[in-house]
Design an enzyme around this catalytic site. Structure first.
Site, PDB file in Angstrom:
ATOM      1  N   CYS A   5      69.957   8.553  49.577  1.00  0.00           N
ATOM      2  CA  CYS A   5      69.179   8.690  47.797  1.00  0.00           C
ATOM      3  C   CYS A   5      70.320   8.789  47.931  1.00  0.00           C
ATOM      4  CB  CYS A   5      67.986   9.385  47.774  1.00  0.00           C
ATOM      5  SG  CYS A   5      68.408   9.713  46.093  1.00  0.00           S
ATOM      6  N   HIS A  33      66.496  23.684  52.907  1.00  0.00           N
ATOM      7  CA  HIS A  33      65.875  22.297  52.781  1.00  0.00           C
ATOM      8  C   HIS A  33      67.296  22.036  53.585  1.00  0.00           C
ATOM      9  CE1 HIS A  33      64.818  18.884  50.280  1.00  0.00           C
ATOM     10  NE2 HIS A  33      63.507  18.943  50.437  1.00  0.00           N
ATOM     11  N   GLU A  35      68.133  18.283  52.022  1.00  0.00           N
ATOM     12  CA  GLU A  35      68.734  17.988  51.270  1.00  0.00           C
ATOM     13  C   GLU A  35      70.284  19.061  51.019  1.00  0.00           C
ATOM     14  OE1 GLU A  35      69.003  16.913  46.782  1.00  0.00           O
ATOM     15  OE2 GLU A  35      67.510  16.551  47.909  1.00  0.00           O
ATOM     16  N   THR A  71      67.943  18.222  44.257  1.00  0.00           N
ATOM     17  CA  THR A  71      67.585  16.858  43.086  1.00  0.00           C
ATOM     18  C   THR A  71      66.063  17.410  42.553  1.00  0.00           C
ATOM     19  OG1 THR A  71      66.579  15.659  45.027  1.00  0.00           O
ATOM     20  CG2 THR A  71      68.780  15.550  44.348  1.00  0.00           C
ATOM     21  N   CYS A  99      67.082  14.937  39.735  1.00  0.00           N
ATOM     22  CA  CYS A  99      66.045  13.818  39.710  1.00  0.00           C
ATOM     23  C   CYS A  99      65.579  13.218  38.127  1.00  0.00           C
ATOM     24  CB  CYS A  99      65.512  13.277  41.088  1.00  0.00           C
ATOM     25  SG  CYS A  99      65.198  12.326  40.689  1.00  0.00           S
ATOM     26  N   SER A 127      56.123  20.202  51.127  1.00  0.00           N
ATOM     27  CA  SER A 127      56.787  18.572  50.637  1.00  0.00           C
ATOM     28  C   SER A 127      57.712  20.000  49.668  1.00  0.00           C
ATOM     29  CB  SER A 127      55.971  17.917  49.619  1.00  0.00           C
ATOM     30  OG  SER A 127      56.474  17.568  48.840  1.00  0.00           O
ATOM     31  N   SER A 173      54.626  11.543  46.790  1.00  0.00           N
ATOM     32  CA  SER A 173      54.118  10.525  47.671  1.00  0.00           C
ATOM     33  C   SER A 173      52.673  11.054  48.062  1.00  0.00           C
ATOM     34  CB  SER A 173      54.929  10.991  48.685  1.00  0.00           C
ATOM     35  OG  SER A 173      55.991  10.789  49.327  1.00  0.00           O
TER      36      SER A 173
END
Length: 570
Positions: A5, A33, A35, A71, A99, A127, A173
């Site tokens: 991303c 996580h 990320e 994010t 984000c 998630s 999502s």
């Protein structure tokens, strides 16, 4: 292919940059996580992961800190953690990398939770995005349930929530059909009569390639976020705003603007809709340009960059190509000077389906040239004195541009003197005054004269000289019967072999050389035949007589000078 991303990639770049400067890196986020682990991997210095305020208390670091965030982290908690770090450390540099789409979705979640008795958050249990929505909801609603599907509702005693206000939100999502099932189940419990059609209508359907209208809700230097009445907001990246690389999102839009956008992707993988503004403009502009192509109307283009084979240009915001052969009527070696210029042009090749747009400036230049030439032909006349630029030289003369039309100055009309080759008189690029000798419009020919704009050497000579004058000249030709001398005014005079010396001379070459400068006396001027007779002998004879006279006077003066008598009388 690097599919990271772009927002996460920017964090990687920042972490690498500041770690190279010696900063300690602090990542605010979940240490488990992926990320966060990925961000940590880009640091050249120790990385400290902070998830809660308690982690800040346990942090032991010396030196400067550079702080970034996961994010999808809760912004409110991120700001609290940053505030605590700034109180404990002197040098703290912060990059708020949460984000924007996540921030807005979390804000909506809070808004719904504040007005609800019971909150249902729909989405994957693993998630991070959905878990944070649930965490935020618990701060404002009495009860919060995090579920993945509508089947989980059967395990709950939903009757106890009858007649209560129920709030529903979903992760980025989460599929639409799951959300619909949950909504239908809730309404059945509350006794609301809501058909599936009504539920379907509450979800806006969008498709790739569709043009829809939305409201700008956020603008920064890299993107624009748009509310399109869909379950997710849409994002327009800087690249999809305009074809102009200098375009500034903040100057183009402001919050509250209603704009048309083109759907590029319904889901970018993070639940956001990818939009384009320039594609909408392009669709509209292509139709406009199609009309201009058919009508042959002129327009303007801005040169972006010189590229192989020509110029990359923008026409009404669309990328177009101007071939090198279509840039100018004249040959151009270096196209870099055109960068940034706005040029007039016409479309010479157009294909909307292939998005092909080829333009030409040469076509415009040619039309202007033809108009200019027509005006020139109507204006000039034989005998006119015109200014022009020497364009090219040939063995028989020089071509001079007098304003769009080339005229020929024949070699015989370049100078009153004999010319061996045109380059002896003029050079390419010289600006000269010429006289129009003749015009032939049918054959597109103009004869020019350069010498006709100058006073004839013979006229100058007879005006400034007379028989008996002594002048200087240069030997230009040697023949058996004499030598031709070119005088300063440009005319030639004949020095007969008998006039070269007081002594007998067999051939002029025995005494004179080509290029030699000599002083001569004008003995005759024949204006009718334009002939000049010269003599060195007459000059020498006069000089000899003068010397002898001086010697006689000198001898006479010696015999009486001492007695004080007048030598003349003596």
């Amino acid at each position: 292919v690097d599919t990271t991303c772009k927002f996460v990639k920017s964090i990687h770049n920042k972490v690498e940059e500041f770690s190279n400067k010696g900063y300690n890196i602090v990542v605010v986020g979940d240490p488990n996580h992926p990320e966060v682990k990925g961000i940590a991997g880009w640091s050249k210095t120790p990385v400290h992961i902070v998830h809660t305020l308690k982690d800040v208390e346990n942090l032991k670091v010396e030196g400067s800190l550079y702080c970034v965030s996961q994010t999808t982290f809760v912004e409110e908690l991120f700001l609290e953690i940053i505030s605590e770090l700034q109180q404990r450390y002197e040098d703290v540099v912060v990059y708020n990398s949460i984000c924007n789409a996540t921030t807005l979705r979390q804000a909506d979640c809070i808004h719904i939770a504040e007005g609800s008795d019971v909150m249902f958050v729909i989405g994957g249990l693993n998630s991070a995005n959905t878990n944070k929505l649930a965490l935020l909801a618990r701060q404002y609603a009495e009860q919060v349930f995090h579920i993945q599907t509508s089947e989980e509702l059967a395990e709950l005693n939903l009757e106890q929530y009858k007649n209560k206000k129920i709030g529903i939100t979903a992760g980025a999502s989460t599929p639409d059909w799951i959300i619909k099932e949950v909504v239908m189940t809730m309404n059945e419990v509350n006794g609301n009569e809501m058909s599936m059609e009504v539920v379907d209508n509450s979800f806006r359907r969008i498709h790739r390639g569709e043009i829809i209208t939305g409201e700008v809700i956020y603008v920064n230097e890299n993107e624009v976020m748009v509310n399109i009445n869909y379950k997710s907001d849409g994002i327009i990246s800087r690249d999809e705003l305009s074809n102009d690389p200098q375009a500034n999102p903040r100057e183009m839009f402001k919050q509250g603007d209603n704009i048309d956008v083109y759907v590029l992707k319904v889901d970018d993988g993070d639940g956001n809709v990818v939009l384009s503004y320039k594609r909408v403009t392009e669709v509209q502009v292509w139709d406009v340009l199609a009309e201009k192509f058919e009508s042959g109307e002129s327009l303007e283009c801005k040169v972006v960059n010189p590229i192989k084979g020509g110029l990359s240009v923008l026409v009404e915001g669309l990328n177009a190509f101007m071939p090198a052969s279509q840039v100018s009527l004249n040959y151009i070696e270096d196209f870099s000077a055109f960068k940034g210029q706005v040029l007039p042009c016409k479309i010479i090749d157009f294909d909307k389906t292939k998005r092909k747009l080829v333009v030409s400036k040469k076509v415009i230049d040619k039309l202007e040239h033809e108009k200019k030439v027509e005006e020139l032909w109507n204006k000039i006349a034989e005998g006119d004195i015109v200014s022009g630029t020497v364009q090219r030289l040939t063995d028989f003369g020089a071509f001079v541009d007098i304003g769009g039309v080339d005229g020929l100055v024949h070699i015989s009309d370049l100078s009153w003197n004999r010319v061996r080759k045109p380059s002896d008189v003029v050079k390419i690029g010289d600006i000269v005054e010429t006289k129009i000798l003749s015009i032939d419009r049918e054959k597109n020919r103009i004869s020019l004269g350069l010498k006709q704009t100058m006073e004839e050497p013979w006229t100058v000579f007879i005006r400034d000289n007379k028989v008996g004058d002594i002048v200087e000249g240069t030997v230009v030709s040697l023949l058996d019967f004499g030598a031709f001398i070119k005088l300063e005014c440009g005319v030639d005079g004949l020095l007969h072999v008998s006039q070269i010396s007081t002594e007998h001379v067999d051939k002029p070459a025995d005494v004179l050389k080509i290029g030699q400068t000599v002083r001569v006396k004008i003995t005759e001027i024949d204006e009718e035949k334009r002939k000049i007779s010269l003599s060195i002998r007459a000059l020498l004879t006069e000089q000899k007589s003068h010397v002898e006279e001086q010697e006689e006077q000198s001898e006479c003066g010696c015999c009486c000078a001492e007695e004080g008598e007048n030598p003349a009388e003596c």
